[in-house]
Scaffold this motif. Structure first.
Motif, PDB file in Angstrom:
ATOM      1  N   UNK A  72       8.134   4.323 -15.159  1.00 31.79           N
ATOM      2  CA  UNK A  72       7.305   3.851 -13.975  1.00 31.79           C
ATOM      3  C   UNK A  72       6.213   3.100 -14.398  1.00 31.79           C
ATOM      4  N   UNK A  73       5.769   2.010 -13.548  1.00 31.22           N
ATOM      5  CA  UNK A  73       4.669   1.273 -13.706  1.00 31.22           C
ATOM      6  C   UNK A  73       3.777   1.314 -12.388  1.00 31.22           C
ATOM      7  N   UNK A  74       2.506   1.312 -12.685  1.00 29.54           N
ATOM      8  CA  UNK A  74       1.363   1.543 -11.665  1.00 29.54           C
ATOM      9  C   UNK A  74       0.495   0.382 -11.618  1.00 29.54           C
ATOM     10  N   UNK A  75       0.365  -0.170 -10.564  1.00 32.74           N
ATOM     11  CA  UNK A  75      -0.930  -1.201 -10.264  1.00 32.74           C
ATOM     12  C   UNK A  75      -1.709  -0.573  -9.332  1.00 32.74           C
ATOM     13  N   UNK A  76      -2.941  -0.968  -9.536  1.00 36.73           N
ATOM     14  CA  UNK A  76      -4.026  -0.368  -8.504  1.00 36.73           C
ATOM     15  C   UNK A  76      -5.094  -0.930  -8.479  1.00 36.73           C
ATOM     16  N   UNK A  77      -5.755  -0.947  -7.252  1.00 33.60           N
ATOM     17  CA  UNK A  77      -7.292  -1.537  -7.065  1.00 33.60           C
ATOM     18  C   UNK A  77      -8.217  -0.298  -7.731  1.00 33.60           C
ATOM     19  N   UNK A  78      -9.532  -0.739  -7.765  1.00 34.50           N
ATOM     20  CA  UNK A  78     -10.347   0.082  -8.490  1.00 34.50           C
ATOM     21  C   UNK A  78     -10.914   1.238  -7.666  1.00 34.50           C
ATOM     22  N   UNK A  79     -10.458   1.372  -6.386  1.00 37.68           N
ATOM     23  CA  UNK A  79     -10.989   1.902  -5.098  1.00 37.68           C
ATOM     24  C   UNK A  79     -10.573   3.552  -5.284  1.00 37.68           C
ATOM     25  N   UNK A  80      -9.329   4.059  -5.855  1.00 44.35           N
ATOM     26  CA  UNK A  80      -9.203   5.308  -6.241  1.00 44.35           C
ATOM     27  C   UNK A  80      -9.984   5.974  -7.038  1.00 44.35           C
ATOM     28  N   UNK A  81     -10.312   5.219  -8.351  1.00 46.02           N
ATOM     29  CA  UNK A  81     -11.060   6.011  -9.152  1.00 46.02           C
ATOM     30  C   UNK A  81     -12.760   5.629  -8.949  1.00 46.02           C
ATOM     31  N   UNK A  82     -13.032   4.822  -8.177  1.00 49.05           N
ATOM     32  CA  UNK A  82     -14.210   4.591  -7.851  1.00 49.05           C
ATOM     33  C   UNK A  82     -14.906   5.473  -6.473  1.00 49.05           C
TER      34      UNK A  82
END
Length: 141
Positions: A72-82
């Motif tokens: 599985x690959x994951x692409x994400x913005x910084x919004x979840x962690x921030x």
């Protein structure tokens, strides 16, 4: 300011056990969860944004990965962690976000989506959303 992003091209091959994924990122990494392994590997991004103060001739490093069925690959913005929340109204942070994704590897993608949404809704109680929140997970089949 500029924009942070990650971009993938997935080569779909109906025959054969290997799928090629081409990735480049501007301040946004790609995370890879290999089937039947612990942890989530990080493919590093080029440490500059697109646009803003970045030079027009900036080149972004391209990575080519060979993935197997079940990875599985994951692409994400910084919004979840921030996002601020929890009992102390602090940022979630990248390490905790990675731990959450790791804990969801036994679930199918629809269940992972629900678990991520449920966690964030619980985390944000009493806090406003401060940024975009985008997580894209792709399981190789």
């Amino acid at each position: 300011d500029g924009m942070d992003l990650c971009l993938c091209a997935i080569q779909v091959k109906p025959q054969g056990p290997v799928t090629k994924v081409r990735y480049a990122g501007a301040n946004r990494p790609l995370w890879v969860a290999k089937k039947n392994t612990e942890g989530i590997a990080e493919v590093k991004a080029t440490k500059v944004a697109i646009g803003g103060l970045t030079k027009d001739d900036q080149e972004f490093e391209e990575h080519v990965l060979d993935l197997q069925c079940g990875d599985t690959i994951y692409l994400f913005s910084d919004g979840y962690a921030d996002q601020f929340g929890g009992p102390k109204k602090k940022k979630l942070m990248t390490g905790k976000f990675k731990d959450i994704l790791q804990s969801l590897q036994h679930l199918n993608m629809k269940e992972q989506k629900k678990a991520l949404e449920d966690f964030m809704n619980e985390w944000m109680i009493g806090s406003e959303q401060v940024d975009d929140i985008l997580v894209i997970g792709v399981k190789i089949t």
